[in-house]
Structures are given as structure tokens and as C-alpha cells.
Write an enzyme that holds these catalytic residues in place. Structure first.
Site, PDB file in Angstrom:
ATOM      1  N   CYS A 182       0.797  -1.221   0.000  1.00 29.82           N
ATOM      2  CA  CYS A 182       0.000   0.000   0.000  1.00 29.82           C
ATOM      3  C   CYS A 182       0.826   1.265   0.000  1.00 29.82           C
ATOM      4  CB  CYS A 182      -0.939   0.006   1.216  1.00 29.82           C
ATOM      5  SG  CYS A 182      -1.966   1.484   1.344  1.00 29.82           S
TER       6      CYS A 182
ATOM      7  N   PHE B 231      -0.028   0.298 -19.100  1.00 29.59           N
ATOM      8  CA  PHE B 231      -0.304  -0.917 -19.872  1.00 29.59           C
ATOM      9  C   PHE B 231       0.800  -1.195 -20.892  1.00 29.59           C
ATOM     10  CE2 PHE B 231      -4.616   0.566 -18.655  1.00 29.59           C
ATOM     11  CZ  PHE B 231      -5.027  -0.549 -17.933  1.00 29.59           C
ATOM     12  N   VAL B 232       2.055  -1.036 -20.446  1.00 32.22           N
ATOM     13  CA  VAL B 232       3.187  -1.265 -21.343  1.00 32.22           C
ATOM     14  C   VAL B 232       3.439  -2.766 -21.414  1.00 32.22           C
ATOM     15  CG1 VAL B 232       5.582  -0.696 -21.870  1.00 32.22           C
ATOM     16  CG2 VAL B 232       4.152   0.957 -20.664  1.00 32.22           C
ATOM     17  N   ARG B 233       2.803  -3.391 -22.364  1.00 31.09           N
ATOM     18  CA  ARG B 233       2.956  -4.838 -22.546  1.00 31.09           C
ATOM     19  C   ARG B 233       2.353  -5.246 -23.885  1.00 31.09           C
ATOM     20  NH1 ARG B 233      -0.949  -4.695 -17.950  1.00 31.09           N
ATOM     21  NH2 ARG B 233      -3.036  -5.249 -18.730  1.00 31.09           N
ATOM     22  N   GLN B 234       2.835  -6.387 -24.369  1.00 33.98           N
ATOM     23  CA  GLN B 234       2.324  -6.971 -25.612  1.00 33.98           C
ATOM     24  C   GLN B 234       2.354  -5.964 -26.762  1.00 33.98           C
ATOM     25  OE1 GLN B 234      -1.516  -8.372 -24.288  1.00 33.98           O
ATOM     26  NE2 GLN B 234      -0.657 -10.257 -23.437  1.00 33.98           N
ATOM     27  N   ASN B 235       3.455  -5.219 -26.846  1.00 35.67           N
ATOM     28  CA  ASN B 235       3.700  -4.288 -27.945  1.00 35.67           C
ATOM     29  C   ASN B 235       2.658  -3.174 -28.046  1.00 35.67           C
ATOM     30  OD1 ASN B 235       5.646  -3.722 -29.966  1.00 35.67           O
ATOM     31  ND2 ASN B 235       4.168  -4.287 -31.554  1.00 35.67           N
ATOM     32  N   ARG B 236       2.155  -2.752 -26.899  1.00 34.56           N
ATOM     33  CA  ARG B 236       1.211  -1.629 -26.876  1.00 34.56           C
ATOM     34  C   ARG B 236       1.378  -0.880 -25.561  1.00 34.56           C
ATOM     35  NH1 ARG B 236      -3.202  -2.552 -23.598  1.00 34.56           N
ATOM     36  NH2 ARG B 236      -3.505  -4.705 -22.902  1.00 34.56           N
TER      37      ARG B 236
END
Length: 296
Positions: A129, A271-276
Site C-alpha cells: 500500500c 499498460f506497457v505490454r504486448q507491444n502496446r
């Protein structure tokens, strides 16, 4: 060059578990990330009138405790820079064996004048937290958060896409336990500069900032920060205090984090993942130009 990751034996422990596959259970060994309380004490005042008091108890993964302490003091507004800090040691006068290397004392320079109302607060921060948002907002204003640069750095979108894989490849403790958060500093070209792991997202970032503080590298105006979880207000606040202009997170940002990033002049990506990924604030720092080659 990336800073080598040293894993003290206290960072993890082996346990015996029952692994169940269908209706079959077998005994096996598993590795867990260690979590222990760290008590942070602070000493301040003239040489002949030193005062000591407990400032914080935080749940953390043992290791890099002095960096964690220095980063915490800076990001909570108790010191303004390296010159305010005389040193950090493990307290030698603990009463119980389990407190050994779980109690640290930060000594402020005699000429430093601490914010006494802040010292009178007794923080308790959990690994998940952190401190409450309202108090952190007040701490940012009181600490005169550095103004982030308005002329860079420029970071190619292709570099941002690569950061999670480069971070994960350097997470030595995560590979063993699967239970650790990470905070990593990169150059605008994507070169890994520094990485720290901890059970707490806030602790991992405080360790990174503390390491930079102790090395005399603040403000981090040319750095890109990647955190392994979501982007909370506290992480944005801590990054701003350290002068970090670009914060990327594998997870989602909170509404307060986005608002704070706008106010601080920080580029916030989520959401920096899966090329996006999504850009939530100050998108001008993210370019579609081909990334520069990182130094050899």
C-alpha cells in the site's frame, strides 16, 4: 552498464510444499521472496544534543536497506539531498536477535534542520500500500518537488515497447521466486542503468532513488523509469521528487496518478505490454522515430 544485482541470502528462503496435479500430490521445494519489517530511525540535531526517534516501519525484502532508507527520506521530504545525510547504519544496540539488520538509523548532518512535524509522524507502510495519498501530496508541496525538464528526453515508442522484457531479464530474484516487484531506470535509448526488486512497489522505487541519491546522481532528468505493477499516485510522487521525467508502468495508472503527472510535467505511460501502451500525460516526449542504438 547496468548495476549488478546482489541477492543476499536473506532475500529469499526455501520451503517444502505439496504440488498438486489433478488428484496427485507430491512434495517439492519452492523458493519464496522474503518479507520482513524494517524499522527506520533518524538522528538529528547538534553534535552535543542529538535526538533519535523511530520514523517508519515498512515491510520489505531484505537487501539494499540503506538505499531504501535514503530514498524514503528523500521522497517523503525529510531530506532535500545527499548533503543532508551524514550516513546510514544498522543499529548495533537492538534488544532482540530478530531485530538485527532489521533496524537502521539514518543520521542527518548537524547543520540540517529537519521538518519536526514530519518527524513526529510515525509511518506504518505495508509492502502493497504505502503511505496515504493525502499526506504524500502535502509532502510533495513541502519538499519543493523539482521542476521536470521541458526539453526532453525524447524516447522512441519502440524503446518503450522493449522495456518490460529488458526489465524482466534482469530480475534475478523474480526468476527464483515469482513474487517480486521491480523498479528499473533506463536511458532514453533503452539501456538498463539500475534495477531493484522488493515485495513492495514503493520500496523497490525507494531503493532505486536511494541508490541514485547516495551516488550523487540526482536529479534524474535524463532517465526513464519502468515499474512492474500499476502506477499509483505515490509512485508518480516519488519519481517526481527524484526528477524523473518519464514513468512507464506495466499496469494501469490511477486517476490521481494521471492528475499528478499532468501537474508535475511528467510523461506517464500505462499498460506497457504486448507491444502496446497508453500515454496519459505529456505525450510529446514519446516519438515514433527509430530508437538510437544503446551504448556498447
Amino acid at each position: 552498464m547496468a548495476t549488478p544485482v546482489f541477492l543476499p541470502p536473506t532475500s529469499y528462503e526455501y520451503v517444502t510444499v505439496q504440488k498438486v496435479h489433478g488428484s496427485t500430490a507430491t512434495e517439492a521445494s519452492d523458493v519464496l521472496a522474503a518479507e520482513e519489517p524494517l524499522e527506520i530511525r533518524v538522528g538529528y540535531g547538534p553534535e552535543n544534543q542529538r535526538q533519535h526517534r523511530t520514523l517508519s516501519v515498512t515491510m520489505r525484502t531484505p537487501g539494499h536497506d540503506f538505499e531504501l532508507t535514503a530514498g524514503f527520506l528523500l521522497t517523503e521530504g525529510l531530506i532535500r539531498g545527499r548533503d543532508d545525510l551524514q550516513g546510514v547504519i544498522y543499529c548495533p544496540d537492538v534488544k532482540k536477535e530478530e531485530e538485527r539488520e532489521n533496524v537502521v538509523r539514518a543520521e542527518l548532518n548537524p547543520t540540517s534542520v529537519p521538518d519536526l512535524p514530519r518527524l513526529e509522524r510515525h509511518f506504518y507502510t505495508s509492502s502493497s500500500c504505502g503511505v496515504c495519498g493525502k499526506t504524500s501530496i502535502e509532502a510533495v508541496h513541502a519538499a519543493s518537488c523539482p521542476v521536470l525538464p521541458t526539453n526532453g528526453p525524447a524516447v522512441a515508442a519502440a524503446v518503450v515497447h522493449q522495456l518490460p522484457e529488458r526489465q524482466r531479464a534482469a530480475q534475478a530474484l523474480f526468476e527464483q521466486t515469482g513474487g517480486l516487484h521491480a523498479a528499473a531506470l533506463f536511458s532514453p535509448a533503452g539501456e538498463l542503468l539500475l534495477l531493484r526488486e522488493d515485495v513492495g512497489r514503493h520500496n523497490a522505487l525507494d531503493k532505486v532513488i536511494g541508490a541514485a541519491l547516495l551516488a550523487g546522481q540526482l536529479p534524474l532528468h535524463g532517465a526513464v523509469l519502468l515499474v512492474s505493477g500499476r502506477a499509483s499516485f505515490e509512485l508518480v510522487q516519488k519519481a517526481a521528487v527524484a526528477g524523473i521525467p518519464v514513468l512507464a508502468a506495466v499496469g494501469a495508472p490511477s486517476s490521481l496518478a494521471v492528475s499528478a503527472a499532468h501537474n508535475f510535467g511528467m510523461t506517464l505511460c500505462g499498460f506497457v505490454r504486448q507491444n502496446r501502451f497508453n500515454i496519459y500525460s505529456h505525450s510529446w516526449r514519446i516519438t515514433q522515430e527509430p530508437p538510437a542504438e544503446p551504448p556498447a
